[in-house]
Each structure stands twice: as structure tokens, then as C-alpha cells.
Scaffold this motif. Structure first.
Motif, short mmCIF file in Angstrom:
data_model
loop_
_atom_site.label_atom_id
_atom_site.label_comp_id
_atom_site.label_asym_id
_atom_site.label_seq_id
_atom_site.Cartn_x
_atom_site.Cartn_y
_atom_site.Cartn_z
N LEU A 30 0.81 -1.22 0.00
CA LEU A 30 0.00 0.00 0.00
C LEU A 30 0.85 1.27 0.00
N LYS A 31 2.03 1.21 0.58
CA LYS A 31 2.91 2.38 0.64
C LYS A 31 3.79 2.53 -0.60
N HIS A 32 3.82 1.53 -1.43
CA HIS A 32 4.70 1.53 -2.60
C HIS A 32 4.02 2.27 -3.75
N ARG A 33 4.50 3.44 -4.07
CA ARG A 33 3.84 4.31 -5.06
C ARG A 33 3.71 3.64 -6.43
N GLU A 34 4.77 3.07 -6.93
CA GLU A 34 4.72 2.44 -8.25
C GLU A 34 3.80 1.23 -8.23
N GLY A 35 3.91 0.42 -7.18
CA GLY A 35 3.05 -0.75 -7.06
C GLY A 35 1.57 -0.37 -7.03
N MET A 36 1.25 0.68 -6.30
CA MET A 36 -0.14 1.14 -6.25
C MET A 36 -0.58 1.70 -7.61
N GLY A 37 0.36 2.23 -8.37
CA GLY A 37 0.03 2.67 -9.73
C GLY A 37 -0.42 1.50 -10.59
N TYR A 38 0.26 0.38 -10.48
CA TYR A 38 -0.13 -0.81 -11.23
C TYR A 38 -1.51 -1.30 -10.78
N ILE A 39 -1.71 -1.30 -9.48
CA ILE A 39 -2.99 -1.74 -8.92
C ILE A 39 -4.11 -0.81 -9.39
N CYS A 40 -3.87 0.48 -9.34
CA CYS A 40 -4.90 1.45 -9.76
C CYS A 40 -5.18 1.38 -11.26
N ALA A 41 -4.16 1.07 -12.06
CA ALA A 41 -4.37 0.93 -13.50
C ALA A 41 -5.34 -0.20 -13.79
N VAL A 42 -5.15 -1.32 -13.14
CA VAL A 42 -6.05 -2.46 -13.35
C VAL A 42 -7.43 -2.14 -12.78
N ALA A 43 -7.48 -1.53 -11.61
CA ALA A 43 -8.76 -1.20 -10.99
C ALA A 43 -9.57 -0.25 -11.85
N ALA A 44 -8.92 0.76 -12.41
CA ALA A 44 -9.63 1.72 -13.26
C ALA A 44 -10.14 1.05 -14.53
N MET A 135 -15.14 -1.03 -27.85
CA MET A 135 -14.30 -2.21 -28.10
C MET A 135 -12.84 -1.90 -27.83
N LEU A 136 -12.38 -0.73 -28.22
CA LEU A 136 -11.00 -0.33 -27.92
C LEU A 136 -10.78 -0.22 -26.42
N PHE A 137 -11.72 0.42 -25.74
CA PHE A 137 -11.58 0.60 -24.29
C PHE A 137 -11.52 -0.75 -23.58
N THR A 138 -12.54 -1.57 -23.82
CA THR A 138 -12.58 -2.86 -23.11
C THR A 138 -11.46 -3.78 -23.55
N GLY A 139 -11.11 -3.73 -24.83
CA GLY A 139 -10.07 -4.61 -25.35
C GLY A 139 -8.71 -4.42 -24.72
N MET A 140 -8.45 -3.22 -24.26
CA MET A 140 -7.14 -2.94 -23.69
C MET A 140 -6.88 -3.64 -22.37
N ILE A 141 -7.90 -4.27 -21.81
CA ILE A 141 -7.70 -5.06 -20.59
C ILE A 141 -6.68 -6.17 -20.86
N GLY A 142 -6.65 -6.67 -22.08
CA GLY A 142 -5.68 -7.70 -22.45
C GLY A 142 -4.25 -7.21 -22.49
N LEU A 143 -4.06 -5.90 -22.60
CA LEU A 143 -2.71 -5.31 -22.51
C LEU A 143 -2.42 -4.81 -21.11
N ILE A 144 -3.42 -4.27 -20.45
CA ILE A 144 -3.20 -3.62 -19.16
C ILE A 144 -3.00 -4.63 -18.03
N THR A 145 -3.94 -5.54 -17.88
CA THR A 145 -3.93 -6.42 -16.71
C THR A 145 -2.68 -7.31 -16.62
N PRO A 146 -2.33 -8.08 -17.65
CA PRO A 146 -1.16 -8.96 -17.47
C PRO A 146 0.14 -8.20 -17.26
N LEU A 167 -4.43 -6.31 -5.49
CA LEU A 167 -4.82 -5.96 -6.85
C LEU A 167 -6.25 -6.45 -7.14
N GLY A 168 -6.54 -7.66 -6.78
CA GLY A 168 -7.89 -8.20 -6.98
C GLY A 168 -8.93 -7.46 -6.17
#
Length: 179
Positions: A30-44, A135-146, A167-168
């Protein structure tokens, strides 16, 4: 069944984490700024996906007047695009880093979202404009999440269960708040 067939990966000679250690592990993520960025990217991304899933029947059936027999086809294309973007991600990883692919996915998702906002604001939101942008918006989950998960685990491989649990949890909370 799987519980009896899969071997335990934790070194059983080590003691289980104490409640205090578990709290420290969560706090370190939770305190790791970069790690939370990854988590927030997937959450958004998941929040946007679930907002679409929730609103799509109204949007496509009521607002745009699609027939009930056409709706599943238009909706299902999003799943195909997610799968295709995941395959594109695998191909791109031969020459690019996960962070580069993550940024690409986020950029495309941002452009698609801005396009949807602009189409709505300018009152030009037609089916021919909305469907490809969604379709572009939703499709990017395949690039963002992994790529976000991979990048997160680069920092927290030693507490991977804690990092992926957060993250989950953040992803589901963000998605739930959009319903």
C-alpha cells in the motif's frame, strides 16, 4: 480435487506468517507508489469494463435500438477483442517491456474514453462511433492487466499472494462502485 493434486509451493520448513507480518506485507504494498500505480491501472480498467457491462443493455437495446438477437453479437465482440489484445500483448513482449505495453494499453484506453466523452458532449454518439470506441476501451484489458500484474510482481515477488490479493480487491471494489 485440485487441492489433493497440486503440490504446496510454500517452503514448509518456514513458519507461517504471523498476523503482524501479514499486516506489514499489506502495508508495504500500500505504501509503494509504483506498485499502487499498477494496482490502480487495473482497478480503473475493470471499473470501466464493469460500467460498460452494466450499462450496455440500456445503451445498445434501448438507446440505440438494437434487436435482442443482435445485442449478444455486438456485446460478444468485446470479449473477442480482449482475447486478441492478449495475443497482441504476447507478440509485443518479444521486443517491448511489460511497462511499455501497459502504457500503450492505458494510452489507447484513455483515447477511447476521451472519444466517448467527446461523442457524447458533441451529441454525435452513434452506434458506428460508440461500438468501436467501447471495443477499444474494453479490449485494452488484455494489454493492461497482465503487464500490470507482471510489473507489480517484479517488486513484490516475495509476497506475491499479498500483492495480487490487493490488486484483486481494488479491482473488484472499483468495479463494484461503478454498478
Amino acid at each position: 480435487m485440485l487441492g489433493t493434486r497440486l503440490p504446496e509451493t510454500r517452503d514448509m520448513s518456514l513458519p507461517a506468517a504471523s498476523p503482524r507480518q501479514v499486516i506489514r506485507n499489506y502495508a508495504s504494498v500500500l505504501k509503494h507508489r509504483e506498485g499502487m500505480g499498477y494496482i490502480c491501472a487495473v482497478a480503473a480498467s475493470f471499473a470501466g469494463l464493469f460500467a460498460f457491462v452494466t450499462a450496455s443493455p440500456f445503451l445498445y437495446l434501448d438507446y440505440f435500438g438494437l434487436s435482442p438477437s443482435t445485442y449478444p453479437l455486438v456485446f460478444g465482440v468485446n470479449v473477442v477483442v480482449i482475447a486478441l489484445s492478449n495475443r497482441v500483448n504476447i507478440y509485443l513482449l518479444r521486443k517491448r517491456t511489460p511497462q511499455q505495453n501497459l502504457r500503450l494499453g492505458l494510452l489507447i484506453q484513455l483515447i477511447a474514453a476521451l472519444g466517448l466523452v467527446a461523442a457524447t458532449a458533441l451529441d454525435i454518439a452513434t452506434l458506428a462511433i460508440v461500438v468501436p470506441l467501447v471495443m477499444l476501451f474494453t479490449g485494452m484489458i488484455g494489454l493492461i492487466t497482465p503487464n500490470a500484474i507482471s510489473s507489480l510482481l517484479d517488486h513484490f515477488g516475495h509476497i506475491s499472494a499479498t500483492a495480487t490479493a490487493l490488486l484483486g480487491a481494488f479491482s473488484l471494489l472499483a468495479a463494484r462502485s461503478r454498478e
